[in-house]
Structure formats: structure tokens, C-alpha cells
Design a protein around this motif. Structure first.
Motif, PDB file in Angstrom:
ATOM      1  N   VAL A  88       0.818  -1.170  -0.149  1.00 27.82           N
ATOM      2  CA  VAL A  88       0.168  -0.067  -0.040  1.00 27.82           C
ATOM      3  C   VAL A  88       0.875   1.315   0.015  1.00 27.82           C
ATOM      4  CG1 VAL A  88      -1.630   1.270   1.401  1.00 27.82           C
ATOM      5  CG2 VAL A  88      -2.024  -1.172   0.813  1.00 27.82           C
ATOM      6  N   MET A  89       1.881   1.097   0.729  1.00 29.16           N
ATOM      7  CA  MET A  89       2.774   2.500   0.990  1.00 29.16           C
ATOM      8  C   MET A  89       3.249   2.827  -0.569  1.00 29.16           C
ATOM      9  SD  MET A  89       3.820   4.983   2.645  1.00 29.16           S
ATOM     10  CE  MET A  89       4.043   4.372   4.515  1.00 29.16           C
ATOM     11  N   ALA A  90       3.543   1.851  -1.421  1.00 28.62           N
ATOM     12  CA  ALA A  90       4.137   2.000  -2.806  1.00 28.62           C
ATOM     13  C   ALA A  90       2.975   2.959  -3.640  1.00 28.62           C
ATOM     14  CB  ALA A  90       4.667   0.997  -3.306  1.00 28.62           C
ATOM     15  N   VAL A  91       1.971   2.274  -3.420  1.00 23.19           N
ATOM     16  CA  VAL A  91       0.682   2.857  -4.100  1.00 23.19           C
ATOM     17  C   VAL A  91       0.488   4.190  -3.966  1.00 23.19           C
ATOM     18  CG1 VAL A  91      -1.779   2.648  -4.770  1.00 23.19           C
ATOM     19  CG2 VAL A  91      -0.360   0.640  -4.451  1.00 23.19           C
ATOM     20  N   VAL A  92       0.500   4.568  -2.468  1.00 23.81           N
ATOM     21  CA  VAL A  92       0.318   5.765  -1.909  1.00 23.81           C
ATOM     22  C   VAL A  92       1.461   6.888  -2.492  1.00 23.81           C
ATOM     23  CG1 VAL A  92       0.243   7.395   0.223  1.00 23.81           C
ATOM     24  CG2 VAL A  92      -1.130   5.287   0.162  1.00 23.81           C
ATOM     25  N   ASP A  93       2.647   6.275  -2.435  1.00 25.52           N
ATOM     26  CA  ASP A  93       3.658   7.172  -2.937  1.00 25.52           C
ATOM     27  C   ASP A  93       3.509   7.563  -4.315  1.00 25.52           C
ATOM     28  OD1 ASP A  93       5.195   7.251  -0.660  1.00 25.52           O
ATOM     29  OD2 ASP A  93       6.467   5.644  -1.216  1.00 25.52           O
ATOM     30  N   GLU A  94       2.761   6.611  -5.165  1.00 25.60           N
ATOM     31  CA  GLU A  94       2.499   6.881  -6.771  1.00 25.60           C
ATOM     32  C   GLU A  94       1.589   7.827  -6.810  1.00 25.60           C
ATOM     33  OE1 GLU A  94       2.523   3.696 -10.168  1.00 25.60           O
ATOM     34  OE2 GLU A  94       2.857   2.571  -8.431  1.00 25.60           O
ATOM     35  N   ALA A  95       0.345   7.717  -5.996  1.00 24.42           N
ATOM     36  CA  ALA A  95      -0.850   8.509  -5.761  1.00 24.42           C
ATOM     37  C   ALA A  95      -0.552   9.882  -5.571  1.00 24.42           C
ATOM     38  CB  ALA A  95      -1.956   8.012  -4.890  1.00 24.42           C
ATOM     39  N   ALA A 114       0.418   4.557   5.701  1.00 23.51           N
ATOM     40  CA  ALA A 114       0.200   4.941   4.363  1.00 23.51           C
ATOM     41  C   ALA A 114      -0.941   5.929   4.494  1.00 23.51           C
ATOM     42  CB  ALA A 114      -0.073   3.744   3.423  1.00 23.51           C
ATOM     43  N   SER A 115      -1.972   5.621   4.984  1.00 24.92           N
ATOM     44  CA  SER A 115      -3.104   6.614   5.079  1.00 24.92           C
ATOM     45  C   SER A 115      -2.782   7.934   5.586  1.00 24.92           C
ATOM     46  CB  SER A 115      -4.532   6.109   5.648  1.00 24.92           C
ATOM     47  OG  SER A 115      -4.125   5.741   6.991  1.00 24.92           O
ATOM     48  N   ARG A 116      -1.940   7.797   6.553  1.00 25.29           N
ATOM     49  CA  ARG A 116      -1.351   9.273   7.114  1.00 25.29           C
ATOM     50  C   ARG A 116      -0.396   9.885   6.299  1.00 25.29           C
ATOM     51  NH1 ARG A 116      -0.670   7.250  11.954  1.00 25.29           N
ATOM     52  NH2 ARG A 116       1.209   6.125  11.553  1.00 25.29           N
ATOM     53  N   LYS A 117       0.323   9.207   5.579  1.00 24.76           N
ATOM     54  CA  LYS A 117       1.059   9.769   4.709  1.00 24.76           C
ATOM     55  C   LYS A 117       0.323  10.630   3.626  1.00 24.76           C
ATOM     56  CE  LYS A 117       5.246   9.136   1.768  1.00 24.76           C
ATOM     57  NZ  LYS A 117       6.369   8.179   1.325  1.00 24.76           N
ATOM     58  N   ALA A 118      -0.751   9.879   3.223  1.00 24.29           N
ATOM     59  CA  ALA A 118      -1.465  10.562   1.958  1.00 24.29           C
ATOM     60  C   ALA A 118      -2.099  11.639   2.434  1.00 24.29           C
ATOM     61  CB  ALA A 118      -2.438   9.442   1.428  1.00 24.29           C
ATOM     62  N   ALA A 119      -2.701  11.550   3.743  1.00 22.71           N
ATOM     63  CA  ALA A 119      -3.447  12.738   4.184  1.00 22.71           C
ATOM     64  C   ALA A 119      -2.625  14.019   4.561  1.00 22.71           C
ATOM     65  CB  ALA A 119      -4.103  12.255   5.748  1.00 22.71           C
ATOM     66  N   GLU A 120      -1.529  13.888   4.977  1.00 21.08           N
ATOM     67  CA  GLU A 120      -0.403  14.675   5.136  1.00 21.08           C
ATOM     68  C   GLU A 120      -0.116  15.387   3.739  1.00 21.08           C
ATOM     69  OE1 GLU A 120       2.653  12.816   7.671  1.00 21.08           O
ATOM     70  OE2 GLU A 120       1.311  13.226   9.562  1.00 21.08           O
ATOM     71  N   ALA A 121       0.004  14.503   2.793  1.00 20.92           N
ATOM     72  CA  ALA A 121       0.457  15.302   1.553  1.00 20.92           C
ATOM     73  C   ALA A 121      -0.858  15.652   0.608  1.00 20.92           C
ATOM     74  CB  ALA A 121       0.676  14.013   0.477  1.00 20.92           C
ATOM     75  N   GLY A 122      -1.791  16.066   1.571  1.00 13.34           N
ATOM     76  CA  GLY A 122      -3.111  16.731   0.839  1.00 13.34           C
ATOM     77  C   GLY A 122      -4.064  15.793   0.181  1.00 13.34           C
ATOM     78  N   LEU A 123      -3.830  14.499   0.097  1.00 14.27           N
ATOM     79  CA  LEU A 123      -4.897  13.712  -0.446  1.00 14.27           C
ATOM     80  C   LEU A 123      -6.210  13.487   0.445  1.00 14.27           C
ATOM     81  CD1 LEU A 123      -2.287  13.191  -2.025  1.00 14.27           C
ATOM     82  CD2 LEU A 123      -3.301  10.865  -2.603  1.00 14.27           C
ATOM     83  N   LYS A 124      -7.337  13.309  -0.051  1.00 13.75           N
ATOM     84  CA  LYS A 124      -8.350  12.983   0.795  1.00 13.75           C
ATOM     85  C   LYS A 124      -8.037  11.331   1.034  1.00 13.75           C
ATOM     86  CE  LYS A 124     -11.152  16.513   0.900  1.00 13.75           C
ATOM     87  NZ  LYS A 124     -10.890  17.260   2.102  1.00 13.75           N
TER      88      LYS A 124
END
Length: 141
Positions: A88-95, A114-124
Motif C-alpha cells: 500500500v505505501m508504494a501505491v500511496v507514494d505513486e498517488a 500509508a493513510s497518514r502519509k497520503a493525508a499529510e500530502a493533501g490527498l483525501k
């Protein structure tokens, strides 16, 4: 809960779905009996553009299948993830890299970091904890 985690907010999820048209499904399978395929068919019937992403296939559901999010030529509103937790983390990095608007992590692939990283990057972020009936109601099934 991070402000970008809209998992517990049904109205925010409805708004997200209303404002989205293109959904990349990472892990979509060519095997028709997989849960990801049921979701993809329902989303297609609801009018969404589905983009299969899976390096194992060149075509899924009669659609061109991309090996990664980086290969997808159009803007992606939602990245729907059907992968093992370790992937999942690799997919979040790509997203994040492709500027997707949201990552939707399916039950069973929940990876808090991974969800925390996505949220901190501004993704819903949606961590799908809802039942199948609630999910189908949200996507019009």
C-alpha cells in the motif's frame, strides 16, 4: 483522525464521489469473481471512468490496464487500492506523485502509516470500514 481522513463522514464521501469521474483501481484483476471487479462494474454503471492498474495484465474488463499510476495519461480523481498491506505505501507514494485527489483503501489493506502519509500530502483518504450494503448505497448500487 487527520482532517483529510473522511472515512467516518458519509456526506464527505458522497461529495467526493459526486465531484469525481476518474477512478484508478490498483489491483483490479482479470479474474471476474474478485471483489475489485464487482466494485469496478458498479462504478462503471454509475458513470465513472475506470482505469485498471495492475502490472500482471495488459487488459482487464475490456479496458487497457496500466502497469503503474505513472503510466496513466489522464488525471486521476480517486485511487482505489486493492493490494496487500505491504504494497500500500508504494501505491500511496505513486498517488501523491501523480497528483491524485484521493486514496481509497479497501477493508483488509488498511495501512495506518500509508493513510497518514497520503493525508499529510493533501490527498483525501477513505479507509473503507463500511459494510458492503453501505458501500453499494454510496456508489449507487
Amino acid at each position: 483522525m487527520h482532517p483529510n481522513d473522511i472515512s467516518a463522514q458519509p456526506e464527505a464521501i458522497r461529495t467526493l464521489l459526486q465531484d469525481s469521474r476518474t477512478i484508478a483501481i490498483v489491483g483490479l484483476s482479470a479474474k471476474p469473481d474478485r471483489p475489485s471487479n464487482e466494485v469496478a462494474h458498479r462504478l462503471q454503471r454509475a458513470g465513472y471512468t475506470i482505469i485498471p492498474v495492475n502490472p500482471a495484465y495488459t487488459e482487464v474488463m475490456g479496458l487497457k490496464c496500466y502497469p503503474s499510476l505513472h503510466e496513466v495519461p489522464e488525471r486521476i480523481d480517486i485511487v482505489d487500492v486493492f493490494r496487500k498491506p505491504a504494497e500500500v505505501m508504494a501505491v500511496v507514494d505513486e498517488a501523491i506523485a501523480v497528483g491524485a485527489g484521493c486514496v481509497w483503501l479497501q477493508l483488509g489493506v488498511i495501512a495506518p502509516e500509508a493513510s497518514r502519509k497520503a493525508a499529510e500530502a493533501g490527498l483525501k483518504v477513505v479507509v473503507d470500514r463500511c459494510t458492503k450494503i453501505e458501500y453499494l448505497r454510496l456508489i449507487g448500487g
